[in-house]
Design a protein around this motif. Structure first.
Motif, PDB file in Angstrom:
ATOM      1  N   ILE A 165      19.225 -15.343  -6.129  1.00  0.00           N
ATOM      2  CA  ILE A 165      18.494 -15.509  -4.873  1.00  0.00           C
ATOM      3  C   ILE A 165      17.238 -14.646  -4.952  1.00  0.00           C
ATOM      4  CG2 ILE A 165      18.587 -15.306  -2.351  1.00  0.00           C
ATOM      5  CD1 ILE A 165      20.758 -17.159  -3.505  1.00  0.00           C
ATOM      6  N   LEU A 166      16.080 -15.264  -4.804  1.00  0.00           N
ATOM      7  CA  LEU A 166      14.828 -14.491  -4.827  1.00  0.00           C
ATOM      8  C   LEU A 166      14.543 -14.000  -3.406  1.00  0.00           C
ATOM      9  CD1 LEU A 166      12.679 -16.737  -7.200  1.00  0.00           C
ATOM     10  CD2 LEU A 166      13.860 -14.595  -7.755  1.00  0.00           C
ATOM     11  N   TYR A 167      15.147 -12.871  -3.068  1.00  0.00           N
ATOM     12  CA  TYR A 167      15.008 -12.333  -1.709  1.00  0.00           C
ATOM     13  C   TYR A 167      13.566 -11.905  -1.443  1.00  0.00           C
ATOM     14  CZ  TYR A 167      20.136 -11.979  -1.439  1.00  0.00           C
ATOM     15  OH  TYR A 167      21.475 -12.232  -1.411  1.00  0.00           O
ATOM     16  N   GLU A 168      12.941 -12.556  -0.496  1.00  0.00           N
ATOM     17  CA  GLU A 168      11.549 -12.237  -0.192  1.00  0.00           C
ATOM     18  C   GLU A 168      11.446 -10.865   0.468  1.00  0.00           C
ATOM     19  OE1 GLU A 168       7.722 -14.180   2.141  1.00  0.00           O
ATOM     20  OE2 GLU A 168       9.559 -15.339   1.906  1.00  0.00           O
ATOM     21  N   GLY A 169      10.581 -10.015  -0.072  1.00  0.00           N
ATOM     22  CA  GLY A 169      10.358  -8.696   0.519  1.00  0.00           C
ATOM     23  C   GLY A 169      11.378  -7.638   0.146  1.00  0.00           C
ATOM     24  N   LEU A 170      12.318  -7.981  -0.737  1.00  0.00           N
ATOM     25  CA  LEU A 170      13.367  -7.023  -1.103  1.00  0.00           C
ATOM     26  C   LEU A 170      12.775  -5.734  -1.673  1.00  0.00           C
ATOM     27  CD1 LEU A 170      16.429  -6.407  -1.521  1.00  0.00           C
ATOM     28  CD2 LEU A 170      16.223  -7.492  -3.770  1.00  0.00           C
ATOM     29  N   GLU A 171      11.817  -5.872  -2.557  1.00  0.00           N
ATOM     30  CA  GLU A 171      11.242  -4.694  -3.235  1.00  0.00           C
ATOM     31  C   GLU A 171      10.632  -3.722  -2.220  1.00  0.00           C
ATOM     32  OE1 GLU A 171      10.975  -8.280  -6.001  1.00  0.00           O
ATOM     33  OE2 GLU A 171      10.426  -7.879  -3.919  1.00  0.00           O
ATOM     34  N   GLN A 172       9.793  -4.246  -1.332  1.00  0.00           N
ATOM     35  CA  GLN A 172       9.124  -3.381  -0.354  1.00  0.00           C
ATOM     36  C   GLN A 172      10.129  -2.722   0.588  1.00  0.00           C
ATOM     37  OE1 GLN A 172       5.391  -2.881  -0.021  1.00  0.00           O
ATOM     38  NE2 GLN A 172       6.516  -1.099   0.753  1.00  0.00           N
ATOM     39  N   LYS A 173      11.140  -3.467   1.008  1.00  0.00           N
ATOM     40  CA  LYS A 173      12.143  -2.905   1.913  1.00  0.00           C
ATOM     41  C   LYS A 173      12.908  -1.754   1.258  1.00  0.00           C
ATOM     42  CE  LYS A 173      13.027  -7.056   4.722  1.00  0.00           C
ATOM     43  NZ  LYS A 173      13.027  -6.573   6.120  1.00  0.00           N
ATOM     44  N   VAL A 174      13.287  -1.939  -0.014  1.00  0.00           N
ATOM     45  CA  VAL A 174      14.000  -0.868  -0.722  1.00  0.00           C
ATOM     46  C   VAL A 174      13.103   0.358  -0.858  1.00  0.00           C
ATOM     47  CG1 VAL A 174      14.973  -0.176  -2.958  1.00  0.00           C
ATOM     48  CG2 VAL A 174      15.605  -2.384  -1.950  1.00  0.00           C
ATOM     49  N   ILE A 175      11.882   0.140  -1.262  1.00  0.00           N
ATOM     50  CA  ILE A 175      10.932   1.246  -1.436  1.00  0.00           C
ATOM     51  C   ILE A 175      10.719   1.992  -0.122  1.00  0.00           C
ATOM     52  CG2 ILE A 175       8.472   1.715  -1.836  1.00  0.00           C
ATOM     53  CD1 ILE A 175       8.710  -0.547  -4.056  1.00  0.00           C
ATOM     54  N   ASP A 176      10.594   1.258   0.964  1.00  0.00           N
ATOM     55  CA  ASP A 176      10.392   1.889   2.277  1.00  0.00           C
ATOM     56  C   ASP A 176      11.548   2.808   2.641  1.00  0.00           C
ATOM     57  OD1 ASP A 176       7.985   0.571   2.583  1.00  0.00           O
ATOM     58  OD2 ASP A 176       8.753  -0.964   3.962  1.00  0.00           O
ATOM     59  N   ARG A 177      12.776   2.378   2.365  1.00  0.00           N
ATOM     60  CA  ARG A 177      13.934   3.208   2.697  1.00  0.00           C
ATOM     61  C   ARG A 177      14.025   4.423   1.777  1.00  0.00           C
ATOM     62  NH1 ARG A 177      13.680   3.272   6.829  1.00  0.00           N
ATOM     63  NH2 ARG A 177      15.669   4.358   7.076  1.00  0.00           N
ATOM     64  N   VAL A 178      13.742   4.230   0.500  1.00  0.00           N
ATOM     65  CA  VAL A 178      13.770   5.359  -0.446  1.00  0.00           C
ATOM     66  C   VAL A 178      12.757   6.414  -0.014  1.00  0.00           C
ATOM     67  CG1 VAL A 178      13.230   6.038  -2.823  1.00  0.00           C
ATOM     68  CG2 VAL A 178      14.643   4.009  -2.384  1.00  0.00           C
ATOM     69  N   ARG A 179      11.559   5.967   0.352  1.00  0.00           N
ATOM     70  CA  ARG A 179      10.528   6.909   0.802  1.00  0.00           C
ATOM     71  C   ARG A 179      10.911   7.575   2.120  1.00  0.00           C
ATOM     72  NH1 ARG A 179       5.181   3.201  -0.631  1.00  0.00           N
ATOM     73  NH2 ARG A 179       4.828   4.025  -2.740  1.00  0.00           N
ATOM     74  N   ALA A 180      11.560   6.825   2.999  1.00  0.00           N
ATOM     75  CA  ALA A 180      11.964   7.385   4.299  1.00  0.00           C
ATOM     76  C   ALA A 180      12.933   8.550   4.117  1.00  0.00           C
ATOM     77  CB  ALA A 180      12.603   6.298   5.161  1.00  0.00           C
ATOM     78  N   PHE A 181      13.727   8.499   3.058  1.00  0.00           N
ATOM     79  CA  PHE A 181      14.676   9.578   2.762  1.00  0.00           C
ATOM     80  C   PHE A 181      14.088  10.619   1.802  1.00  0.00           C
ATOM     81  CE2 PHE A 181      17.626   6.599   4.601  1.00  0.00           C
ATOM     82  CZ  PHE A 181      18.646   7.387   5.141  1.00  0.00           C
TER      83      PHE A 181
END
Length: 244
Positions: free
Chosen positions: A117-133
């Motif tokens: 499944i090519l989840y749209e926006g997956l990369e940015q969402k993961v990066i955003d959470r990693v940076r948030a922590f």
């Protein structure tokens, strides 16, 4: 041997249900210095930790992860099929794992499950959470989808990436350089001592998967790998402690 990363594959997944908070907590108890997990998106765009794109093998649900909301997924039992003692385990959010380890030195290897499944926006969402922590320094993003890793590097040059691959990739460290990856997450049979040395010359590290046999762990440690992904973090911890 103190710098070898002991990655618990989906947590301590042989004695707890994989990719659950129970498995992640147990891994830390057993001496894991890294946790490997898999991330996918729910129907309403939430980041959940589950390996299969479908629900049947692990949970009480059916169908595709992508077709369910977070609320629906959180209602499923993610532990009972493994053992009735884990009946109340749930599919965790990425945030729950990051919260668990944020005040430790644990490395988190987040595998983007975006081959089927090519989840749209997956990369940015993961990066955003990693940076948030504030965990950019302690995360490695890996995937079999190397286009996805290229995008991750564009979005977040500061976060390490690792190419997942099986066997027979020629001079993978040279290839990895072309996509600015930092690590080689190779199936362990594809790791020979001369490959590890070739990678080191290029400043590239190996984190082979999924290594459960102690003799194979020893072979890879002797070859000079920088980390091992295993279902048995206790076995690797004991081996590393004996070599200190």
């Amino acid at each position: 041997m103190g710098n070898i990363i002991n990655f618990a594959h989906r947590g301590s997944s042989k004695i707890c249900p994989e990719n659950t908070m129970a498995a992640f907590r147990k891994a830390l108890e057993q001496g894991a210095t890294g946790i490997e997990t898999d991330v996918q998106l729910t129907k309403d765009g939430q980041l959940v930790l589950i390996h299969d794109e479908t629900l049947e093998r692990i949970t009480s649900g059916t169908g595709w992860v992508k077709d369910h909301t977070l609320k629906e997924l959180k209602n499923l039992d993610a532990g009972g099929k493994f053992d009735s003692a884990f009946q109340d385990e749930r599919i965790p959010l990425l945030d729950e794992l990051l919260e668990l380890v944020k005040d430790t030195e644990t490395i988190v290897n987040i595998e983007l499950k975006n081959g089927v499944i090519l989840y749209e926006g997956l990369e940015q969402k993961v990066i955003d959470r990693v940076r948030a922590f504030n965990m950019s320094e302690r995360v490695v993003i890996s995937s079999f989808n190397h286009y996805s890793l290229v995008l991750c590097k564009k979005l977040a040059p500061e976060i390490r990436t690792g190419i997942l691959y099986m066997e027979g990739l020629y001079e993978p460290w040279e290839y990895a350089k072309t996509i600015k990856a930092d690590a080689l997450h190779a199936y362990h049979y594809a790791v020979l001592p001369e490959f590890v040395q070739g990678a080191k010359t290029s400043g590239m590290v190996y984190h082979p998967f999924t290594v459960n046999d102690v003799k194979e762990m020893q072979r890879l440690l002797q070859a000079g790998v920088n980390g091992i992904i295993t279902d048995y973090p206790d076995r690797l911890a004991a081996l590393l402690a004996a070599k200190v």
